[in-house]
Motif scaffolding. Structure first.
Motif, PDB file in Angstrom:
ATOM      1  N   VAL A 147       0.815  -1.214   0.000  1.00 13.33           N
ATOM      2  CA  VAL A 147       0.000   0.000   0.000  1.00 13.33           C
ATOM      3  C   VAL A 147       0.852   1.269   0.000  1.00 13.33           C
ATOM      4  CG1 VAL A 147      -2.053  -1.069   0.982  1.00 13.33           C
ATOM      5  CG2 VAL A 147      -0.321  -0.139   2.514  1.00 13.33           C
ATOM      6  N   GLY A 148       2.014   1.206   0.669  1.00 11.76           N
ATOM      7  CA  GLY A 148       2.896   2.374   0.695  1.00 11.76           C
ATOM      8  C   GLY A 148       3.311   2.766  -0.713  1.00 11.76           C
ATOM      9  N   GLU A 149       3.615   1.766  -1.512  1.00 21.19           N
ATOM     10  CA  GLU A 149       4.022   2.016  -2.891  1.00 21.19           C
ATOM     11  C   GLU A 149       2.858   2.591  -3.702  1.00 21.19           C
ATOM     12  OE1 GLU A 149       6.454   2.298  -4.780  1.00 21.19           O
ATOM     13  OE2 GLU A 149       5.546   2.110  -6.763  1.00 21.19           O
ATOM     14  N   GLN A 150       1.649   2.132  -3.388  1.00 15.96           N
ATOM     15  CA  GLN A 150       0.490   2.636  -4.129  1.00 15.96           C
ATOM     16  C   GLN A 150       0.252   4.123  -3.854  1.00 15.96           C
ATOM     17  OE1 GLN A 150      -2.968   0.035  -4.707  1.00 15.96           O
ATOM     18  NE2 GLN A 150      -1.885  -1.594  -3.651  1.00 15.96           N
ATOM     19  N   ILE A 151       0.678   4.563  -2.673  1.00 15.06           N
ATOM     20  CA  ILE A 151       0.580   5.990  -2.377  1.00 15.06           C
ATOM     21  C   ILE A 151       1.785   6.724  -2.977  1.00 15.06           C
ATOM     22  CG2 ILE A 151       0.505   7.722  -0.535  1.00 15.06           C
ATOM     23  CD1 ILE A 151      -0.685   5.508   1.269  1.00 15.06           C
ATOM     24  N   ALA A 152       2.951   6.106  -2.818  1.00 18.16           N
ATOM     25  CA  ALA A 152       4.194   6.767  -3.234  1.00 18.16           C
ATOM     26  C   ALA A 152       4.250   7.020  -4.743  1.00 18.16           C
ATOM     27  CB  ALA A 152       5.397   5.934  -2.796  1.00 18.16           C
ATOM     28  N   GLU A 153       3.651   6.126  -5.523  1.00 16.35           N
ATOM     29  CA  GLU A 153       3.803   6.285  -6.974  1.00 16.35           C
ATOM     30  C   GLU A 153       3.167   7.585  -7.477  1.00 16.35           C
ATOM     31  OE1 GLU A 153       2.139   3.129  -9.311  1.00 16.35           O
ATOM     32  OE2 GLU A 153       0.290   3.063  -8.163  1.00 16.35           O
ATOM     33  N   ALA A 154       2.059   7.990  -6.836  1.00 18.79           N
ATOM     34  CA  ALA A 154       1.435   9.255  -7.234  1.00 18.79           C
ATOM     35  C   ALA A 154       2.327  10.433  -6.857  1.00 18.79           C
ATOM     36  CB  ALA A 154       0.070   9.393  -6.576  1.00 18.79           C
ATOM     37  N   LEU A 155       2.993  10.300  -5.701  1.00 16.72           N
ATOM     38  CA  LEU A 155       3.890  11.371  -5.253  1.00 16.72           C
ATOM     39  C   LEU A 155       5.095  11.521  -6.179  1.00 16.72           C
ATOM     40  CD1 LEU A 155       3.716  10.578  -1.464  1.00 16.72           C
ATOM     41  CD2 LEU A 155       3.105  12.768  -2.487  1.00 16.72           C
ATOM     42  N   ARG A 156       5.632  10.397  -6.600  1.00 14.54           N
ATOM     43  CA  ARG A 156       6.780  10.456  -7.518  1.00 14.54           C
ATOM     44  C   ARG A 156       6.362  11.087  -8.837  1.00 14.54           C
ATOM     45  NH1 ARG A 156       7.762   4.933  -5.917  1.00 14.54           N
ATOM     46  NH2 ARG A 156       7.020   4.301  -7.959  1.00 14.54           N
ATOM     47  N   LEU A 157       5.148  10.700  -9.275  1.00 11.20           N
ATOM     48  CA  LEU A 157       4.657  11.164 -10.571  1.00 11.20           C
ATOM     49  C   LEU A 157       4.349  12.661 -10.567  1.00 11.20           C
ATOM     50  CD1 LEU A 157       3.579  10.162 -13.406  1.00 11.20           C
ATOM     51  CD2 LEU A 157       1.342  10.063 -12.314  1.00 11.20           C
ATOM     52  N   HIS A 158       3.557  13.101  -9.595  1.00 11.83           N
ATOM     53  CA  HIS A 158       3.068  14.477  -9.646  1.00 11.83           C
ATOM     54  C   HIS A 158       3.962  15.465  -8.911  1.00 11.83           C
ATOM     55  CE1 HIS A 158      -0.550  13.169 -11.579  1.00 11.83           C
ATOM     56  NE2 HIS A 158      -0.882  12.376 -10.576  1.00 11.83           N
ATOM     57  N   LEU A 208       8.908  13.705  -6.566  1.00  9.95           N
ATOM     58  CA  LEU A 208       9.745  13.332  -5.427  1.00  9.95           C
ATOM     59  C   LEU A 208      10.616  12.139  -5.790  1.00  9.95           C
ATOM     60  CD1 LEU A 208       7.306  13.522  -2.360  1.00  9.95           C
ATOM     61  CD2 LEU A 208       8.896  15.247  -3.206  1.00  9.95           C
ATOM     62  N   GLY A 209      11.774  12.045  -5.124  1.00 14.23           N
ATOM     63  CA  GLY A 209      12.626  10.880  -5.300  1.00 14.23           C
ATOM     64  C   GLY A 209      12.022   9.684  -4.583  1.00 14.23           C
ATOM     65  N   LYS A 210      12.611   8.511  -4.817  1.00 13.14           N
ATOM     66  CA  LYS A 210      12.057   7.279  -4.254  1.00 13.14           C
ATOM     67  C   LYS A 210      11.921   7.365  -2.739  1.00 13.14           C
ATOM     68  CE  LYS A 210      12.119   2.694  -5.827  1.00 13.14           C
ATOM     69  NZ  LYS A 210      11.997   2.010  -6.993  1.00 13.14           N
ATOM     70  N   ASP A 230      12.049  10.025  -0.633  1.00 12.71           N
ATOM     71  CA  ASP A 230      11.143  11.070  -0.147  1.00 12.71           C
ATOM     72  C   ASP A 230       9.690  10.661  -0.327  1.00 12.71           C
ATOM     73  OD1 ASP A 230      13.223  12.610   0.590  1.00 12.71           O
ATOM     74  OD2 ASP A 230      13.219  13.882  -1.205  1.00 12.71           O
ATOM     75  N   ALA A 231       9.405  10.069  -1.481  1.00 15.09           N
ATOM     76  CA  ALA A 231       8.033   9.655  -1.750  1.00 15.09           C
ATOM     77  C   ALA A 231       7.585   8.611  -0.731  1.00 15.09           C
ATOM     78  CB  ALA A 231       7.912   9.105  -3.167  1.00 15.09           C
ATOM     79  N   TRP A 232       8.482   7.673  -0.447  1.00 14.05           N
ATOM     80  CA  TRP A 232       8.159   6.617   0.525  1.00 14.05           C
ATOM     81  C   TRP A 232       7.933   7.225   1.910  1.00 14.05           C
ATOM     82  CZ3 TRP A 232       6.497   1.854   0.279  1.00 14.05           C
ATOM     83  CH2 TRP A 232       6.557   1.048   1.421  1.00 14.05           C
ATOM     84  N   GLN A 233       8.834   8.127   2.295  1.00 14.74           N
ATOM     85  CA  GLN A 233       8.721   8.782   3.585  1.00 14.74           C
ATOM     86  C   GLN A 233       7.401   9.540   3.677  1.00 14.74           C
ATOM     87  OE1 GLN A 233      11.120   7.667   5.425  1.00 14.74           O
ATOM     88  NE2 GLN A 233       9.862   8.477   7.093  1.00 14.74           N
ATOM     89  N   ASN A 234       7.099  10.221   2.582  1.00 19.02           N
ATOM     90  CA  ASN A 234       5.870  10.995   2.501  1.00 19.02           C
ATOM     91  C   ASN A 234       4.624  10.118   2.596  1.00 19.02           C
ATOM     92  OD1 ASN A 234       4.654  13.564   1.965  1.00 19.02           O
ATOM     93  ND2 ASN A 234       6.482  14.003   0.745  1.00 19.02           N
ATOM     94  N   SER A 235       4.698   8.943   1.981  1.00 22.88           N
ATOM     95  CA  SER A 235       3.516   8.078   2.017  1.00 22.88           C
ATOM     96  C   SER A 235       3.319   7.523   3.423  1.00 22.88           C
ATOM     97  CB  SER A 235       3.603   6.979   0.958  1.00 22.88           C
ATOM     98  OG  SER A 235       4.471   5.960   1.361  1.00 22.88           O
ATOM     99  N   ILE A 236       4.422   7.316   4.137  1.00 23.29           N
ATOM    100  CA  ILE A 236       4.296   6.905   5.545  1.00 23.29           C
ATOM    101  C   ILE A 236       3.655   8.031   6.361  1.00 23.29           C
ATOM    102  CG2 ILE A 236       5.619   6.350   7.635  1.00 23.29           C
ATOM    103  CD1 ILE A 236       7.493   4.734   5.817  1.00 23.29           C
ATOM    104  N   GLU A 237       4.073   9.270   6.069  1.00 30.67           N
ATOM    105  CA  GLU A 237       3.456  10.430   6.732  1.00 30.67           C
ATOM    106  C   GLU A 237       1.951  10.452   6.484  1.00 30.67           C
ATOM    107  OE1 GLU A 237       4.613  12.795   8.794  1.00 30.67           O
ATOM    108  OE2 GLU A 237       6.382  11.478   8.834  1.00 30.67           O
ATOM    109  N   MET A 238       1.564  10.197   5.242  1.00 28.12           N
ATOM    110  CA  MET A 238       0.141  10.206   4.894  1.00 28.12           C
ATOM    111  C   MET A 238      -0.610   9.130   5.672  1.00 28.12           C
ATOM    112  SD  MET A 238      -0.456  12.724   2.971  1.00 28.12           S
ATOM    113  CE  MET A 238      -2.203  12.376   2.822  1.00 28.12           C
ATOM    114  N   LEU A 239       0.003   7.941   5.779  1.00 29.74           N
ATOM    115  CA  LEU A 239      -0.652   6.857   6.518  1.00 29.74           C
ATOM    116  C   LEU A 239      -0.824   7.245   7.983  1.00 29.74           C
ATOM    117  CD1 LEU A 239       1.071   3.691   4.984  1.00 29.74           C
ATOM    118  CD2 LEU A 239      -1.279   4.462   4.652  1.00 29.74           C
TER     119      LEU A 239
END
Ligand SMILES: Nc1ncnc2c1ncn2[C@@H]1O[C@H](COP(=O)(O)OP(=O)(O)OP(=O)(O)O)[C@@H](O)[C@H]1O
Ligand code: SF4
Ligand SMILES: [Mg+2]
Lengths: 306, 338
Positions: free
Chosen positions: B114-125, B128-130, B132-141
């Protein structure tokens, strides 16, 4: 998971014992006396009796069977009646050839099959899709011996770009592997296509779209992984069909693999070779199935729980 | 260009039809509404009235075939989504407008953490780097209240409960801080306590990000709690559009009245709008006149003749009913004369 693997390994033991049982007793039913055959024409009664004694053929069946079983555990599969070479040695020469053939065939089945299936599914009902699926249908319907002979005629006889038969270089592998893998590739292609089309309709693909992902990312990252789950089962089943197919393909292309060894041995009534060959083929079959099962279980765990 | 006093989203005359072998289903048949920053618009109506089709149309996510937007415009900050290229559309999807789907159990990819499913949108739009996006998706969770988010991020959806999956969907939808969030029945599949938590969460995040929210539901309780204004849908049309308070205190359309009259029953059965007698016309065979006529106690001859327009009343409420038109009075006089 560990428990499952262990249980699954234990389950193969009775299966293998059953196989030895069947192999042994079916050979008893084969007409013709191996001792007579081995002694050659015009041999005296004493010679024949001597051979019988030597091979234990005059013992009661159950004794012969237990002896046979014990020998197997010792790695002794007997000697060929033709040239007195240990059966195991013969198998160890032939087996790698068959494994190589099977490996390249399954590679063709998987790579060609999946690629064709994906290409079809991306634009369903397009000209590409219809043509690919038509070819796949042919691939399933054509008998492989005919297909093999046609390939041989076209590429070896007419175009002369590939060798007719034998097993010396990578070029020799191409035609037999294609012949053996084509049917499976066709089945895998159809399965991949229908599975992809099914997956593309799912809610999570819509979610992926709603995130603004590119179509290629949606297909290869989000759809394909899910679509391949049922395809793995089909590939697993193809392994079985493939092992049967080696017998035919090895004969057509004159490859000295395990399949051809068994066929030749049957023709010559070389009982120990036939027994050893069938035993070995069964063992491979059981092991391959074991791996397919474990792999599938591993891959499918989350789906089951879902 | 884009003026911040203007609505972020403006839907005008939207028609989404589905062409199947049974004919044409006019699932969405002329919808108008607008949404400002920070505002919440509720869309209510019975099952099959076209709520999901309307929301999917906004991001052009209707299954096609059979669906197609046949008319109307969807203006996002003044630009028409209906006429955008795929590339333009992709920049908006999941970034400026995002969506929470009605089906939390099936809307996440079963084989991707699920983290990757959130992170991929962050990387795309957000480019963000891999890491940061992962860290960010953890923040979102963490933000959506998922305990031990580092661990959960690595898990696949089957390891999460329905409520958690819907939280993941919300985290995913909000990751890029969208200007518009479309929440299609974000809580129907969940049990009551989790429902309340999820709605609370959306409200909290809305206050934080200042996004406009379209809240689709058939639960009037949810509307009362969360929405500034409400559009009541019936058979592909909006039949009443009013500020929430006005809708509850002074409902105008006979259908809205029917819904509110049966309100007490809603609390017994949270999932279903209380039923009003009679059947909804099939979107394949809509009547010429008012679509509610077959169930309406006020039905007159004029109602069957022509579909009423959605007309703004003196108090600002919009109603689609002949009773609130000049023709109604004329009509009644005529009947009296006869
Ligand atoms: N894939 C489809 N093919 C054909 N018709 C469809 C399809 N999806 C939806 N419809 C039709 O479109 C109409 C509107 O459906 P929609 O999903 O928008 O309803 P809804 O208001 O969201 O209902 P619910 O409250 O049940 O979610 C319905 O009449 C439905 O039958
Ligand atoms: S237009 Fe007529 S039938 Fe329709 S809701 Fe109004 S009064 Fe009822
Ligand atoms: Mg819906």
């Amino acid at each position: 998971m560990m428990m499952f693997i262990l249980r699954r390994i234990f389950q193969t033991i009775p299966v293998m014992i059953g196989v030895t049982f069947v192999v042994f007793f079916i050979m008893q039913l084969v007409p013709g006396d191996p001792a007579v055959l081995l002694a050659g024409e015009g041999a005296s009664k004493e010679t024949i009796e001597g051979i019988r004694e030597q091979l234990g053929l005059n013992q009661p069946l159950y004794v012969q069977y237990t002896d046979y079983l014990m020998n197997i555990f010792r790695g002794d599969l007997g000697v060929s009646l033709k040239n007195s070479q240990p059966v195991l040695d013969e198998i160890l020469v032939r087996l790698p050839i068959t494994i190589e053939l099977a490996f390249f065939s399954i590679l063709i089945t998987i790579v060609l099959g999946m690629a064709a299936g994906i290409i079809s599914a991306i634009k369903p009902y397009s000209l590409t899709d219809v043509s690919v699926m038509l070819i796949a249908l042919l691939g399933i319907s054509l008998p492989s011996f005919w297909f093999g002979l046609m390939l041989m005629y076209l590429f070896s006889v007419k175009l002369q770009i590939l060798p007719v038969a034998g097993w010396d270089s990578i070029l020799h592998i191409i035609l037999p592997a294609v012949t053996l893998g084509a049917g499976g590739a066709a089945i895998v292609a159809r399965m991949t296509r229908s599975s992809m089309l099914e997956v593309i309709r799912q809610d999570y693909i819509r979610t992926a779209r709603s995130k603004g992902l590119r179509e290629t990312v949606i297909i290869y990252k989000h759809a394909l992984r899910n679509a391949l789950i049922p395809v793995i089962t089909v590939v697993g089943l193809q392994f079985g069909a493939l092992l049967g197919g080696t017998v035919l393909v090895e004969s057509i292309f004159a490859i000295n693999g395990l399949g051809r060894m068994i066929v030749d041995a049957i023709r010559m009534r070389d009982l120990p070779i036939v027994q050893g060959g069938v035993l070995c083929a069964s063992l491979i079959f059981v092991i391959v199935n074991l791996f397919v099962d474990i792999f599938y279980r591993f891959f499918n765990k989350r789906i089951e729980l879902n | 260009m884009y003026d911040s006093d203007k609505p972020v989203l403006e839907v005008k005359g939207l028609k989404t039809h589905l062409t199947t072998k049974n004919g044409v289903s006019k699932a969405v048949d002329g919808i108008d509404f607008s949404l400002h920053k920070g505002e919440t618009l509720g869309i209510v109506g019975e099952s099959g009235c076209g709520k999901s089709m309307t929301s999917l149309s906004i991001l052009r996510l209707i299954p096609s075939p059979p669906g197609k937007i046949v008319d109307g415009s969807i203006l996002f900050k003044g630009k028409n989504i209906v006429e955008m290229s795929e590339d333009q559309l992709r920049k908006i999807r999941g970034n400026e407008i995002s969506m929470i789907f009605q089906e939390p159990m099936t809307s996440l990819n079963p084989v991707i953490p699920v983290g990757e499913q959130i992170a991929e949108a962050l990387r795309l739009h957000q480019k963000l780097g891999k890491k940061d996006a992962w860290q960010n998706s953890i923040e979102m969770l963490k933000l959506v209240g998922i305990p031990s988010p580092e661990k959960r991020a690595k898990q696949e959806p089957f390891q999460l409960s329905g409520g958690m999956r819907q939280r993941v969907m919300i985290a995913m939808a909000l990751a890029c801080r969208p200007e518009v969030l479309i929440a299609d029945e974000p809580t129907t599949a969940l049990d009551v306590t989790i429902q309340a938590q999820i709605l609370e969460l959306i409200k909290k995040l809305q206050a934080k990000i200042g996004m406009g929210v379209i809240m689709i539901t058939h639960d009037l309780g949810v509307v009362a709690e969360t929405c500034d204004k409400v559009a009541v849908m019936y058979a592909g049309n909006i039949v009443e559009h009013a500020p929430t308070e006005q809708l509850f205190s002074d409902p105008k359309h006979p259908y809205t009245k029917g819904l509110l009259n049966s309100l007490p029953r809603i609390y017994e059965d949270q999932d279903e709008l209380a039923t009003i007698e009679g059947n909804v016309p099939s979107p394949y065979h809509l009547p010429e006149g008012c679509r509610f006529a077959s169930r309406c106690a006020h039905r007159e001859a004029i109602c069957d003749r022509k579909l009423p327009e959605l007309i703004e009343q003196s108090d600002g409420v919009k109603v689609r009913c002949w009773m609130y038109t000049d023709q109604w009075a004329l009509h009644e006089e005529k009947e009296e004369v006869l």
